[in-house]
Design an enzyme around this catalytic site. Sequence first.
Site, PDB file in Angstrom:
ATOM      1  N   HIS A   1      99.228  65.734  47.350  1.00 29.42           N
ATOM      2  CA  HIS A   1     100.316  66.317  48.129  1.00 29.42           C
ATOM      3  C   HIS A   1     101.299  65.224  48.530  1.00 29.42           C
ATOM      4  O   HIS A   1     100.999  64.036  48.482  1.00 29.42           O
ATOM      5  CB  HIS A   1      99.803  67.056  49.375  1.00 29.42           C
ATOM      6  CG  HIS A   1      99.172  66.164  50.397  1.00 29.42           C
ATOM      7  ND1 HIS A   1      99.897  65.326  51.222  1.00 29.42           N
ATOM      8  CD2 HIS A   1      97.873  65.955  50.730  1.00 29.42           C
ATOM      9  CE1 HIS A   1      99.083  64.654  52.026  1.00 29.42           C
ATOM     10  NE2 HIS A   1      97.843  65.016  51.739  1.00 29.42           N
TER      11      HIS A   1
ATOM     12  N   ASP B   1      78.154  71.873  50.201  1.00 27.73           N
ATOM     13  CA  ASP B   1      77.160  70.800  50.238  1.00 27.73           C
ATOM     14  C   ASP B   1      76.720  70.533  51.680  1.00 27.73           C
ATOM     15  O   ASP B   1      77.540  70.190  52.541  1.00 27.73           O
ATOM     16  CB  ASP B   1      77.757  69.532  49.624  1.00 27.73           C
ATOM     17  CG  ASP B   1      76.716  68.493  49.303  1.00 27.73           C
ATOM     18  OD1 ASP B   1      76.208  67.859  50.244  1.00 27.73           O
ATOM     19  OD2 ASP B   1      76.397  68.323  48.107  1.00 27.73           O
TER      20      ASP B   1
ATOM     21  N   SER C   1      92.245  64.082  50.955  1.00 25.38           N
ATOM     22  CA  SER C   1      93.245  64.552  50.001  1.00 25.38           C
ATOM     23  C   SER C   1      93.248  63.688  48.745  1.00 25.38           C
ATOM     24  O   SER C   1      93.330  62.463  48.827  1.00 25.38           O
ATOM     25  CB  SER C   1      94.635  64.516  50.626  1.00 25.38           C
ATOM     26  OG  SER C   1      94.692  65.345  51.742  1.00 25.38           O
TER      27      SER C   1
END
Length: 357
Positions: free
Chosen positions: A164, A291, A306
């Site tokens: 991003h 998880d 990210s």
Amino acid sequence: MKKSRHIIHLLLLVSFFIPFSHVDAVSAETVKELIPGGQSIGVKLHTTGVIVVGFSPVETSDGKVSSAEDAGVKTGDIILQVNGDKVDNMNAFVQKMKKLEESKKPVELLIKREEHIFPLSIKPVYDSEDEAYRLGLFIRDATAGIGTLTFFDPDSKKYGALGHVIMDHQTKKPIDIYNGKIVPSDITSINKGKNGTPGEKKARFSMEDESLGTIQRNSDYGIFGKLNDASFLDDHHKPIPVAPSNEVKEGKAEILTVVEDDEVKSFDIEIISSVPSKNPETKGMVIKITDKELLNKTGGIVQGMSGSPIIQNGKLVGAVTHVFLNDPTSGYGVHVEWMLNEAGLQIESDQELDEAS
């Protein structure tokens, strides 16, 4: 003597649209395999010019005044020139401003606001406290933080990270970069995410460390450049096939990321939805962390994660980009093919493979 190190973090911010120049598929290099990342990296960006991040009213006999704000300067504006001279950094700007102490003449600024560039004439005012002429501005020329490497192409040396755009945390606008670099970073601690409050990775790194690579582009799909030192990549991370968006399916997958020191580990996730598109899309996937180990350590997706590569059926399919504030176990992912386009790469098609063979 050890170099001084500091702890700093990069906020995970919602993507805003900025003009997107699509890479011509004819000129793009083709790839069929890439080395997946997952490593934590320190990021430093230098802007084009200096960014206006706020205003500092000057104390005058008529009260507090910011002549720059009164003249129409806005937070987020980029100052490219002062009196016709280019300014690439804070130091250059400060040197130009020192001349104000001996002059009452208007200052001519060249301003960049989004896609518009225009001049502004500002008359400095005398600061009775500092006994000098001021414009009444707060400015900055660089930003730093952490993110995660998504992929590396050993042939072209190109990489992609974050997934991003990097926004300026003060102006809330995309950073228009002049140059930048990435360096290694070690995760020191993690603040777990909770409903309504995103968690975050905290890392230790030094921008005095030798650069791992350059940052040449900051776009909706991440940061991109070339690695000049790939030795920090784990030896057991070998190239794997890359999948286009139409091959991504709902179901089990995994992400690669770091939660302690510099160790990249694999964690289970579920791809809840994947919407293939012929046009670039920043939020093509919805994912959920399943998880137990990762949930226990982070609470889900946290700031600094990210760019963590998403792998499904042994293929690199995308990267983690955003977290849902009301559910930190879930968030968005971007399909890797759109990141590749930004890096000047494209996935080699089956037809191209047949022709090559």
